[in-house]
Design a protein around this motif. Structure first.
Motif, PDB file in Angstrom:
ATOM      1  N   TYR A 188      -0.838  36.236 -20.952  1.00 61.04           N
ATOM      2  CA  TYR A 188       0.453  36.903 -21.161  1.00 61.04           C
ATOM      3  C   TYR A 188       0.256  38.403 -21.032  1.00 61.04           C
ATOM      4  N   ASP A 189       1.200  39.059 -20.348  1.00 58.35           N
ATOM      5  CA  ASP A 189       1.194  40.518 -20.324  1.00 58.35           C
ATOM      6  C   ASP A 189       2.303  41.105 -21.187  1.00 58.35           C
ATOM      7  N   GLN A 190       3.260  40.256 -21.579  1.00 57.24           N
ATOM      8  CA  GLN A 190       4.344  40.626 -22.483  1.00 57.24           C
ATOM      9  C   GLN A 190       5.032  39.330 -22.917  1.00 57.24           C
ATOM     10  N   TYR A 248      -1.734  42.056 -26.410  1.00 57.40           N
ATOM     11  CA  TYR A 248      -1.768  41.809 -24.968  1.00 57.40           C
ATOM     12  C   TYR A 248      -2.875  42.622 -24.306  1.00 57.40           C
ATOM     13  N   PRO A 249      -3.441  42.092 -23.212  1.00 60.46           N
ATOM     14  CA  PRO A 249      -3.185  40.774 -22.623  1.00 60.46           C
ATOM     15  C   PRO A 249      -3.667  39.671 -23.562  1.00 60.46           C
TER      16      PRO A 249
END
Length: 338
Positions: free
Chosen positions: A6-8, A52-53
């Protein structure tokens, strides 16, 4: 290796990331199975303080693939379950035996790389040998450990009459361990007939099927079972609408146990006068603490029966399908097999 990244919030890919390698005192695990939990749905939405990540996945069965310098207690090829939480041991919470509230807490799958990946690196001391358990059984160790910690917090009095809302994996584990902790009757209430049948096969004394369109009808059936209320009412759903039913079904002097994880923004209206007048107790339980060994023993001895709990298995590339399964009534427990 491949991993979910996940980046956000609500934005992830299954992508190639560098292979991790263990440092001193660490091991690398080849992930065999990783359980999908309601917490992962909250993390998907950006709740529960993700960093994140992020590679989520905190219910992990792995095979030791590589050992770092100084590791002697584990061997390559050994199957283990991973306690994903690492606390400092010296902050004020740790000194009060509350490691889940450690000021320096590392929770793999939340604020450090987790198990929805082909490999994971972790301290060797957080790995518990589980060669004697099938992976589909061992993957329930972490949720069982959480339930055992919950029972530590609850402090159930022998002979209690207990109602559990929810027949997902948590509700099924809670119902079984409540029976073995001295409850004289455990009633499980949920909307899905197949899950209630599973609860009954695993030892629930009573089951009540709820109708989401008519919650009053279910409450009436439960009130008929316990006219003066239940000694303990457990919410294992994380639904505010269910929590609102808990206090009215609790007998005077009884306990409402908030176990399911709600959305961070949810609010529950409680009458302080009712809590005062009826001497009600409201307790919560978060994560697990010092309970992995006991969870493994419960699984090994059959005190926790696991047949029928893991119903859906997904490849890493179909992580989106694994998340969607959390909303599928036919799914009891989904796992990812990287």
């Amino acid at each position: 290796m491949k991993a979910v990244v996940y980046d956000q919030p609500r934005s992830f890919t299954v992508t190639e990331v560098p292979d991790p390698h263990p440092g001193p005192g660490q091991v690398r695990l080849r992930v065999v199975l990783a359980g999908v939990c309601g917490t992962d749905a909250h993390l998907h939405d950006g709740q529960f303080d993700p960093v994140y990540p992020l590679t989520p996945g905190h219910e992990i069965v792995g095979e030791v693939d590589e050992v770092g310098e100084g590791v002697t207690q584990l061997r390559v090829g050994q199957r283990v379950v991973l306690d994903n939480m690492q606390s400092c041991g010296v902050c004020s919470s740790c000194r009060r035996a509350r490691p889940a509230f450690c000021s320096e807490l590392v929770a793999q799958g939340v604020n450090a790389p987790g198990g929805f990946a082909q490999y994971i690196v972790t301290p060797a001391g957080k790995c518990h040998p589980a060669d004697d358990l099938e992976p589909e059984v061992a993957v329930l160790t972490e949720p069982t450990a959480c339930v055992l910690h919950g029972l530590d917090v609850l402090g159930l009095q022998p002979g209690s009459d207990v109602l559990v809302f929810g027949a997902g994996p948590t509700g099924l584990l809670l119902a079984q361990l409540l029976r073995h902790s001295g409850a004289h009757r455990v009633t499980v209430a949920a909307p899905t007939a197949a899950k209630l049948e599973l609860a009954a096969r695993h030892g629930a004394d009573e089951t009540v099927q709820l109708d989401r369109a008519d919650p009053g009808a279910g409450a009436a059936r439960l009130r008929k079972l316990a006219p003066e209320g239940f000694d303990v009412v457990v919410d294992a759903t994380g639904a505010v609408g269910v929590l609102e039913q808990c206090l009215p079904l609790t007998r005077d002097g009884g306990t409402v146990f908030v176990y399911g994880m709600t959305d961070e923004s949810d609010q529950l209206t409680v009458s302080p006068y009712e809590v005062f007048r009826r001497e009600l107790v409201i307790k919560g339980s978060f994560s697990q603490a010092y309970s992995f060994d006991r969870a493994l023993q419960a699984l090994r001895t059959g005190r926790v029966a696991t047949e029928g709990i893991v119903t859906h298995t997904f490849a890493l590339d179909d992580y989106a399908g694994a998340l969607a399964a959390l909303q599928d009534r036919t799914c009891v427990k989904a796992v990812v097999r990287p």
